[in-house]
Write a protein that holds these residues in place. Structure first.
Motif: not given
Length: 318
Positions: A7-10, A158-167, A191-194
């Protein structure tokens, strides 16, 4: 791991530098003073360049942009950190955390590209002084500044979108002074390799590429300076670049230590201290470096102070 846990924390909790109350109060006072000095110093640089026609040159056009970046960058981090020093619950919402990451990453990237543009300006001034005004015309300076702002902003988006799409699962404790990319990525339960690769690519594009341009410019500058026959001429040419070179060492040095090796790089504590230096001390030192080491800026300061002194005398007489 079940999908229900992804889930995504608030909101997040920033652990900051210390949990000791007395230390937090002391840091609040120290960083409040530092923040005010930083904003005031950079604002005065912008105002000074605006008011003094002798400073309406490409170098000071870029310095204006650099000072604005420093004001915005430190404002994106320090006020929230000051509030958290005195707050019991050091929470920051998901949206505010994402916004903080976007602005800090974007402004950092903008600064690196601006420093590269300033290095090119110094290269032309030293290596091709007779054609300086022709090469560094207003249109080119504007395009270089726009390139810096756009490239930094796009990379940050781009970096912000990639980072905050992580659960983040149930992880919400960020062991950092702010919502910094590496600290947020560490919370992910996948996994955060990408993401590590994306951070590395970003570092190469907006950190190493401008740094290579800076180094290339200064190799040519040093070669030109060494060809000058008189020691006075060599010192004058070097003095032209001294302020910019000092700022380059500070900004690029801190960023390289932080981002180039995200996995095998500094410890969490060291990472915090480096980020703190980059967020607070570097923006404060930049206007001081340009004021203390630049005759034109010091001359403009004296001229402005003389005007203010005269105005004060007139008001007192009136």
């Amino acid at each position: 791991m079940g999908t229900d846990n992804k889930t995504w924390v608030r909101e997040f909790i920033l652990l900051g530098l210390t949990s000791d109350w007395n230390t937090q109060v002391s840091l609040f006072v120290l960083f409040s003073i530092t923040y005010m000095v930083t904003v005031l110093g950079n604002f005065l640089i912008v105002l000074l360049i605006r008011l003094d026609s002798r400073l309406h040159t490409p170098m000071y056009f870029f310095l204006t942009n650099l000072s604005l970046v420093d004001i915005f960058y430190t404002t994106s981090i320090v006020p929230q950190m000051l509030v958290h020093f005195l707050a019991e619950e050091k929470a920051i919402s998901f949206v505010n955390c994402a916004a903080q990451l976007f602005f800090s990453l974007g402004l950092g990237g903008i600064e690196f590209v601006l420093l590269a543009a300033m290095a090119y300006d110094r290269y032309v001034a030293v290596c091709d002084p007779l054609r300086y005004s022709v090469i560094m015309h207003g249109g080119l300076c504007t395009r270089l500044a726009i390139t810096a702002w756009v490239s930094g902003s796009v990379n940050s988006l781009v970096q912000t979108a990639i980072t905050f799409q992580l659960p983040m699962c149930s992880n919400k404790f960020i062991d950092h002074i702010s919502c910094e990319a590496l600290a947020v990525v560490r919370l992910a339960c996948v996994d955060t390799s990408s993401n590590d690769i994306a951070i590395m690519v970003s570092s190469i594009v907006l950190l190493m590429a401008p740094l290579c341009l800076v180094l290339l410019s200064y190799v040519k500058i040093i070669a030109t300076i060494l060809e000058i026959r008189t020691s006075e001429g060599r010192m004058k040419a070097f003095y032209t670049c001294a302020s910019h070179l000092t700022v380059v060492v500070l900004c690029y040095g801190m960023a390289i230590v932080t981002y180039i090796q995200p996995r095998s790089g500094p410890s969490v504590l060291r990472e915090k201290l480096v980020s703190l230096f980059y967020a607070i001390l570097t923006p404060m030192l930049n206007p001081m470096i340009y004021s203390l080491r630049n005759k034109e800026v010091k001359g403009a300061w004296y001229k402005l102070l003389g005007r203010l002194s005269g105005l004060t005398s007139k008001l007192a007489t009136w």
